[in-house]
Design a protein around this motif. Structure first.
Motif, PDB file in Angstrom:
ATOM      1  N   TRP B  11       1.072  -0.918  -0.366  1.00  0.00           N
ATOM      2  CA  TRP B  11      -0.123   0.123  -0.323  1.00  0.00           C
ATOM      3  C   TRP B  11       0.985   1.436   0.042  1.00  0.00           C
ATOM      4  O   TRP B  11       0.424   2.546  -0.226  1.00  0.00           O
ATOM      5  N   ILE B  12       2.582   1.338   0.286  1.00  0.00           N
ATOM      6  CA  ILE B  12       3.344   2.294   0.693  1.00  0.00           C
ATOM      7  C   ILE B  12       3.235   2.794  -0.579  1.00  0.00           C
ATOM      8  O   ILE B  12       3.815   2.322  -1.365  1.00  0.00           O
ATOM      9  N   GLY B  13       2.685   3.879  -0.757  1.00  0.00           N
ATOM     10  CA  GLY B  13       2.780   4.734  -2.081  1.00  0.00           C
ATOM     11  C   GLY B  13       1.420   4.812  -3.010  1.00  0.00           C
ATOM     12  O   GLY B  13       2.148   5.312  -4.091  1.00  0.00           O
ATOM     13  N   LEU B  84     -11.447   8.806   4.992  1.00  0.00           N
ATOM     14  CA  LEU B  84     -10.146   8.320   5.397  1.00  0.00           C
ATOM     15  C   LEU B  84      -9.836   6.761   6.014  1.00  0.00           C
ATOM     16  O   LEU B  84      -9.344   6.459   6.547  1.00  0.00           O
ATOM     17  N   GLN B  85     -10.383   6.140   4.422  1.00  0.00           N
ATOM     18  CA  GLN B  85     -10.665   4.930   4.492  1.00  0.00           C
ATOM     19  C   GLN B  85      -9.140   3.795   5.242  1.00  0.00           C
ATOM     20  O   GLN B  85      -8.717   2.755   5.147  1.00  0.00           O
ATOM     21  N   VAL B  86      -8.022   4.447   4.797  1.00  0.00           N
ATOM     22  CA  VAL B  86      -6.714   3.831   5.188  1.00  0.00           C
ATOM     23  C   VAL B  86      -6.689   3.761   6.503  1.00  0.00           C
ATOM     24  O   VAL B  86      -5.756   2.243   6.948  1.00  0.00           O
ATOM     25  N   HIS B  87      -6.551   4.988   6.708  1.00  0.00           N
ATOM     26  CA  HIS B  87      -6.618   4.663   8.169  1.00  0.00           C
ATOM     27  C   HIS B  87      -7.263   3.272   9.116  1.00  0.00           C
ATOM     28  O   HIS B  87      -6.274   2.208  10.091  1.00  0.00           O
ATOM     29  N   PHE B  88      -8.474   3.100   8.784  1.00  0.00           N
ATOM     30  CA  PHE B  88      -9.448   1.944   8.872  1.00  0.00           C
ATOM     31  C   PHE B  88      -8.468   0.546   8.680  1.00  0.00           C
ATOM     32  O   PHE B  88      -8.896  -0.505   9.136  1.00  0.00           O
ATOM     33  N   ASP B  89      -8.686   0.116   7.468  1.00  0.00           N
ATOM     34  CA  ASP B  89      -8.053  -0.405   6.806  1.00  0.00           C
ATOM     35  C   ASP B  89      -6.200  -0.978   7.493  1.00  0.00           C
ATOM     36  O   ASP B  89      -5.972  -2.038   7.859  1.00  0.00           O
ATOM     37  N   LEU B  90      -5.329  -0.259   7.965  1.00  0.00           N
ATOM     38  CA  LEU B  90      -4.016   0.046   8.152  1.00  0.00           C
ATOM     39  C   LEU B  90      -4.468  -1.113   9.804  1.00  0.00           C
ATOM     40  O   LEU B  90      -3.808  -1.522  10.414  1.00  0.00           O
ATOM     41  N   LYS B  91      -5.471  -0.454  10.608  1.00  0.00           N
ATOM     42  CA  LYS B  91      -6.223  -1.042  11.319  1.00  0.00           C
ATOM     43  C   LYS B  91      -6.181  -3.013  11.337  1.00  0.00           C
ATOM     44  O   LYS B  91      -5.999  -3.102  12.711  1.00  0.00           O
ATOM     45  N   GLU B  92      -7.116  -3.007  10.752  1.00  0.00           N
ATOM     46  CA  GLU B  92      -7.363  -4.181  10.733  1.00  0.00           C
ATOM     47  C   GLU B  92      -6.328  -4.913  10.380  1.00  0.00           C
ATOM     48  O   GLU B  92      -5.854  -6.055  10.847  1.00  0.00           O
ATOM     49  N   CYS B 119     -12.045  15.856  -6.295  1.00  0.00           N
ATOM     50  CA  CYS B 119     -12.140  14.417  -6.555  1.00  0.00           C
ATOM     51  C   CYS B 119     -10.329  14.170  -5.751  1.00  0.00           C
ATOM     52  O   CYS B 119      -9.961  15.298  -5.117  1.00  0.00           O
ATOM     53  N   THR B 120     -10.547  13.106  -4.515  1.00  0.00           N
ATOM     54  CA  THR B 120      -9.527  13.129  -4.114  1.00  0.00           C
ATOM     55  C   THR B 120      -9.271  11.661  -4.226  1.00  0.00           C
ATOM     56  O   THR B 120      -9.599  10.540  -4.815  1.00  0.00           O
ATOM     57  N   HIS B 121      -8.070  11.669  -3.246  1.00  0.00           N
ATOM     58  CA  HIS B 121      -7.463   9.798  -3.260  1.00  0.00           C
ATOM     59  C   HIS B 121      -6.701  10.515  -2.328  1.00  0.00           C
ATOM     60  O   HIS B 121      -5.928  11.399  -1.746  1.00  0.00           O
ATOM     61  N   GLN B 122      -5.910   8.394  -1.234  1.00  0.00           N
ATOM     62  CA  GLN B 122      -4.802   8.698  -0.548  1.00  0.00           C
ATOM     63  C   GLN B 122      -4.100   8.087  -0.496  1.00  0.00           C
ATOM     64  O   GLN B 122      -4.131   6.868  -1.556  1.00  0.00           O
ATOM     65  N   VAL B 123      -3.221   8.492   0.079  1.00  0.00           N
ATOM     66  CA  VAL B 123      -1.336   7.452  -0.548  1.00  0.00           C
ATOM     67  C   VAL B 123      -0.874   6.934   1.035  1.00  0.00           C
ATOM     68  O   VAL B 123      -0.508   8.608   1.739  1.00  0.00           O
ATOM     69  N   LEU B 124      -0.925   6.518   1.168  1.00  0.00           N
ATOM     70  CA  LEU B 124       0.135   5.533   2.476  1.00  0.00           C
ATOM     71  C   LEU B 124       1.281   6.234   2.721  1.00  0.00           C
ATOM     72  O   LEU B 124       2.122   5.731   1.491  1.00  0.00           O
ATOM     73  N   GLY B 136      -0.582   2.730  24.477  1.00  0.00           N
ATOM     74  CA  GLY B 136       0.101   1.150  24.363  1.00  0.00           C
ATOM     75  C   GLY B 136       0.862   0.672  23.106  1.00  0.00           C
ATOM     76  O   GLY B 136       1.884   2.054  23.054  1.00  0.00           O
ATOM     77  N   THR B 137       1.151   0.001  22.880  1.00  0.00           N
ATOM     78  CA  THR B 137       2.223  -0.756  21.590  1.00  0.00           C
ATOM     79  C   THR B 137       1.805  -0.534  20.468  1.00  0.00           C
ATOM     80  O   THR B 137       0.390  -1.063  20.208  1.00  0.00           O
ATOM     81  N   GLY B 138       2.477   0.093  19.501  1.00  0.00           N
ATOM     82  CA  GLY B 138       2.269   0.170  18.663  1.00  0.00           C
ATOM     83  C   GLY B 138       2.159   0.586  17.543  1.00  0.00           C
ATOM     84  O   GLY B 138       4.158   1.003  17.223  1.00  0.00           O
ATOM     85  N   ARG B 139       1.857   1.119  16.127  1.00  0.00           N
ATOM     86  CA  ARG B 139       2.575   1.933  15.164  1.00  0.00           C
ATOM     87  C   ARG B 139       2.130   3.211  14.068  1.00  0.00           C
ATOM     88  O   ARG B 139       1.097   3.143  14.451  1.00  0.00           O
ATOM     89  N   PHE B 140       2.292   4.460  13.544  1.00  0.00           N
ATOM     90  CA  PHE B 140       2.652   4.993  13.570  1.00  0.00           C
ATOM     91  C   PHE B 140       2.740   4.999  11.783  1.00  0.00           C
ATOM     92  O   PHE B 140       3.200   4.060  11.655  1.00  0.00           O
ATOM     93  N   TRP B 141       1.640   6.031  11.127  1.00  0.00           N
ATOM     94  CA  TRP B 141       1.668   6.149  10.002  1.00  0.00           C
ATOM     95  C   TRP B 141       1.271   7.601   9.513  1.00  0.00           C
ATOM     96  O   TRP B 141       0.455   8.157   9.519  1.00  0.00           O
ATOM     97  N   VAL B 142       1.342   7.624   7.890  1.00  0.00           N
ATOM     98  CA  VAL B 142       1.367   9.141   7.774  1.00  0.00           C
ATOM     99  C   VAL B 142       0.683   8.258   6.530  1.00  0.00           C
ATOM    100  O   VAL B 142       1.405   7.874   5.967  1.00  0.00           O
ATOM    101  N   ILE B 143      -0.488   9.639   6.228  1.00  0.00           N
ATOM    102  CA  ILE B 143      -1.723   9.443   5.190  1.00  0.00           C
ATOM    103  C   ILE B 143      -1.425  10.962   4.860  1.00  0.00           C
ATOM    104  O   ILE B 143      -2.000  11.468   5.219  1.00  0.00           O
ATOM    105  N   ASP B 144      -1.237  10.717   3.091  1.00  0.00           N
ATOM    106  CA  ASP B 144      -1.844  11.393   2.424  1.00  0.00           C
ATOM    107  C   ASP B 144      -3.091  12.194   2.109  1.00  0.00           C
ATOM    108  O   ASP B 144      -3.228  10.733   1.546  1.00  0.00           O
TER     109      ASP B 144
END
Lengths: 162, 169
Positions: B11-13, B84-92, B119-124, B136-144
């Protein structure tokens, strides 16, 4: 409450360390609900007090993030006038804004520069406080005219480097 | 430390969730939004000033995400539309049940005008290694999230930093 006039600030009159005129606003439930619905945010914590208390654990409904961004824009362009053109806005919410609060916006010019296309910029550190609490911190980069006949809104493509 | 799943690495890029707004940009929302913050900037209220400075009416730049918030109800819709669907995809995909947004930055491009259909699109952009924080323990992510008008001109790019995590047991 003052609002922007038709005159605009010139780049040469802005200096590092300048402070923006403060803005104070008494917040009511209508402020919160109007702001949420204007930004098409239908989530109940911004209009339903029982939901906000029971589900969010807050004392009341609270201002949504998109409306805070709009308040910051208004605060900046009250200072610049209508030729001021926002290039960049970054903000972090630290605490909530509730009905009955008095919001105070303050800001300082951190940097003044001309870019390689001679566009004049001011970089601002802004803060939204409620009493002694910091509710939000924000950094804005805004273009302002370098001469009376300059207009940042005329910039397109490579001439606009926010 | 667990490896990033191959699906997430792919998904990145990648340009995902390209979509067009549900309605045209319109002045009613511009007026209501300006009224909500008592913004008297004549660019938004005085057609002569708007014609002179911006070649006609525009919307306040910070309204950019307004044009993509789904209607509260729409005929035939059976499940909630999520921004921001990519955010929810990452959680899952990463098995991280909780998430918070830790930062937001918007860069503004061409002005948005009444009548535009955006128009819009999302890029991880990135996902961090696992980190332990007080949440807690987890990961940071950046979404454009990129926004363009019907002429293909960039009107804005929003960058979200999120943190997905598991609460300490």
């Amino acid at each position: 409450m003052t609002t922007a006039s038709t005159t605009s600030l010139l780049h040469g009159t802005v200096h590092e360390g300048d402070e923006l005129p403060e803005l104070s606003v008494d917040v009511t439930a209508t402020t919160i609900v109007l702001g949420a619905l204007a930004s098409r945010d239908w989530r109940p914590m911004h209009h339903d007090k029982d939901f906000a208390i029971e589900r969010n654990g807050t004392k009341d409904i609270f201002m949504n993030a998109p409306n805070q961004a709009l308040w910051f824009e208004r605060f900046v362009t009250d200072w610049t006038g209508p030729k001021g053109r926002l290039g960049r806005l970054r903000f972090r919410i630290r605490d909530s804004v509730f009905p009955g609060d008095t919001m105070t916006f303050a800001g300082t010019v951190e940097k003044v520069e001309l870019d390689e296309r001679d566009c004049g910029w001011a970089e601002l550190a802004l803060v939204l406080r409620v009493g002694d609490r910091v509710a939000s911190e924000c950094n804005a980069r805004v273009a302002v005219p370098v001469r009376e006949d300059d207009n940042p809104w005329d910039r397109h493509g490579g001439d606009w480097q926010p | 430390m667990s490896e990033l799943p191959g699906e997430v690495q792919d998904w990145i890029g990648q340009v995902r969730y390209e979509e067009t707004g549900e309605f045209d940009v319109e002045r009613g929302y511009v007026f209501t939004s300006c009224a909500s913050v008592e913004n008297g900037n004549p660019l938004f209220w005085d057609d002569e000033v708007a014609a002179e400075l911006t070649g006609g009416p525009i919307a306040p730049p910070t309204m950019i995400s307004v044009w993509f918030r789904p209607h509260a109800w729409a005929p035939g819709r059976t499940k909630e539309a999520l921004p921001l669907q990519v955010h929810f995809d990452l959680k899952e995909a990463l098995g991280l049940p909780e998430a918070v947004m830790t930062g937001n930055e918007v860069v503004f491009g061409e002005p948005v005008r009444p009548g535009d259909r955006l128009c819009t699109h999302q890029v991880l952009r990135s996902v961090s290694d696992e980190k332990a924080t007080k949440l807690g323990t987890g990961r940071f992510w950046v979404i454009d999230v990129e926004y363009a008008n019907q002429r293909g001109e960039l009107v804005g790019r929003e960058t979200w930093t999120g943190f997905g995590y598991r609460r300490p047991t």
